[in-house]
Design an enzyme around this catalytic site. Structure first.
Site, PDB file in Angstrom:
ATOM      1  N   ASP A 117       0.871  -1.181   0.000  1.00 25.17           N
ATOM      2  CA  ASP A 117       0.000   0.000   0.000  1.00 25.17           C
ATOM      3  C   ASP A 117       0.905   1.228   0.000  1.00 25.17           C
ATOM      4  OD1 ASP A 117       0.869  -0.636   2.535  1.00 25.17           O
ATOM      5  OD2 ASP A 117      -1.053  -0.324   3.522  1.00 25.17           O
ATOM      6  N   GLU A 187      -5.276   3.804   4.087  1.00 27.11           N
ATOM      7  CA  GLU A 187      -5.584   4.512   5.338  1.00 27.11           C
ATOM      8  C   GLU A 187      -7.065   4.850   5.471  1.00 27.11           C
ATOM      9  OE1 GLU A 187      -3.819   4.718   7.837  1.00 27.11           O
ATOM     10  OE2 GLU A 187      -1.749   4.505   7.170  1.00 27.11           O
TER      11      GLU A 187
HETATM   12 ZN   LIG Z   1      -0.543   1.221   7.388  1.00 22.27          ZN
HETATM   13 ZN   LIG Z   2      -1.889   3.409   8.991  1.00 22.62          ZN
END
Ligand SMILES: [Zn+2]
Ligand SMILES: [Zn+2]
Length: 459
Positions: A117, A187
């Site tokens: 990510d 997030e």
């Molecule tokens: Zn993270």
């Molecule tokens: Zn995070």
């Protein structure tokens, strides 16, 4: 992800520390031999990544200096795409806005999807590092927001590029298809779903036999936590709106006060955990924001409560939602709200629990033990109430997966904190959070060894 940002998380960290530093009995059993990568191959991984270490460190510092919030990770995605193309991966960009998928076909065999990510946090960095984020980021609407890689996703992206390069160099050592991909917006819990909604599984990419992901954790560099079963909680974000009747603060009898209803609801919600749930089960219900009114002498017309739920089974989730609805309705009726104005519940985002495949964990850990040390691979760590959306990408295919935690804290600072009886001070999402540079090549090695372990079946 913020796996350690809560009370049970702190307990979990303490346990992990004990396991990693003092209590080898809690750690994984010694490798059995037959499923371990051969020492020559482990040495090759070490050599290849060590030779790449300076480049990886430069990439990491550059990504750290240029953090990008969810769905705006265009610079980061561009760097990843260019890198992967240079290595011979077939690259597709712009999936789920800023997602990148790179495919490396290397003969017959299984297909592994490896995820990093790439988004950052709306946090003003205070580390003082030479490569700290510089200045605020300009948003699409023209506003400026302080942004920082406070969750280590810059390390995740760098590890992925290190793994990609090592796997190309080691092509003769494995057979199958490696897919590495950059996922936006972890997030906010929406990135994995955005990639799926943008046709991730309808674009003709090789379907995964298994998937792998890793996250930074404020535990010493060189320690990995990779355990089977439920690892992280399911997560829901929801807004509750109480509608009352606004009016003058001096004449409350003329109004129906949504602030009072909100206060009653916040306290009543906590009885769901303490009175309705099986005491042996676990869940979290937090009200993170109450949005109502502006003036001292005005009773507002509405109040919005912003809730976050964490849970480990669908049954508990259903119970939480049902009781929230019942409490809302009961409070509204008791306050004289008409049927037409009963409270509403808006679901804003959801991810299921993260559940590691036991067989895959068992295939990876012996080689991690061989790479790191028996006491540095934690194979029986308790689950935490933090959450991830990694698994959401694979939910439609029911792909087995492994998601593990990689230590990024300087061991000496860590030992000092432990000796003083304090938790390590810089957890994820803290403005002082940082990744020890030693974790950059080591994380690439750990991920490469994990990937190789999955491609090479035991004899
Ligand atoms: Zn993270
Ligand atoms: Zn995070």
């Amino acid at each position: 992800m913020a796996p350690f940002a809560n009370r049970s998380g702190r307990r979990a960290v303490t346990l992990l520390l004990a396991a990693s530093l003092a209590l080898p009995a809690l750690a994984l059993a010694a490798p059995t031999g037959e499923t371990v990568l051969p020492p020559e191959l482990l040495a090759k991984v070490q050599r290849i990544v060590d030779a790449d270490s300076a480049r990886l460190t430069a990439v990491f510092k550059d990504l750290h200096q240029h953090p990008e919030l969810a769905f705006t990770e265009t610079r980061t995605a561009g760097i990843i795409a260019k890198n992967l193309r240079g290595l011979g991966f077939k690259v597709t960009e712009g999936i789920g806005k800023t997602g990148v998928v790179g495919v490396l076909a290397n003969g017959p065999g299984p297909t592994l999807w490896f995820r990093a990510d790439i988004d950052a946090n709306a946090v003003k960095e205070t580390t003082g590092l030479a490569w700290a984020a510089k200045g605020p980021q300009r948003m699409l609407d023209g506003s400026e927001v302080d942004v920082m890689h406070a969750c280590g996703h810059d390390a995740h992206a760098t590890w992925m590029l290190g793994l990609a390069k090592a796997m190309v160099a080691l092509k003769s050592e494995w057979s199958g298809t490696l897919v590495v991909y950059a996922q936006p917006a972890e997030e906010v819990g929406l990135g994995a779903q955005a990639m799926v909604d943008d046709g991730l599984w309808e674009r003709g990419f090789p379907k995964p036999d298994f998937a792998l992901g890793a996250h930074t954790a404020p535990i010493p560099v060189g320690v990995v936590s990779n355990s089977p079963g439920v690892r992280m909680a399911g997560n829901d974000q929801l807004d509750i709106t109480f509608t009352g009747r606004g009016g003058h603060g001096s004449t409350p009898q003329m109004t129906i006060d949504p602030v009072v209803m909100s206060a009653q609801a916040v306290l009543a919600y906590q009885t769901i955990i303490s009175r309705n749930m099986d005491p042996q089960a676990a869940a979290v219900l937090s009200v993170g924001a109450i949005d109502a009114g502006r003036d001292n002498n005005v009773i507002p017309g509405t109040a919005v409560l912003k809730l976050n739920l964490r849970w480990f089974t669908p049954e508990v989730r259903a119970l939480l939602l049902r009781r929230i609805d019942e409490i809302n309705r009961g409070i509204a009726l008791a306050n004289g709200v008409p049927e037409a104005d009963l409270p509403t519940r808006e679901m804003k985002g959801n991810s299921g629990p993260l559940v590691n495949d036991a067989e895959l964990v068992a295939r990876i850990n012996p080689s991690l033990v061989a790479l790191l040390d028996e006491r540095r691979v934690i194979g029986n760590f308790p689950s935490v109430t933090g959450s991830e959306d990694f698994q959401e990408a694979f939910a439609p295919l029911n792909t087995p997966y492994v998601f593990f935690l990689i230590g990024v804290a300087p061991p000496e600072l860590f030992a000092k904190a432990q000796a003083a009886g304090q938790p390590f001070p810089y957890s994820n999402h803290n403005s002082d959070f940082f990744v020890d540079l030693a974790a950059i090549p080591l994380g690439a090695k750990i991920n490469t060894v994990a990937a190789l372990s999955l491609f090479r079946k035991s004899p």
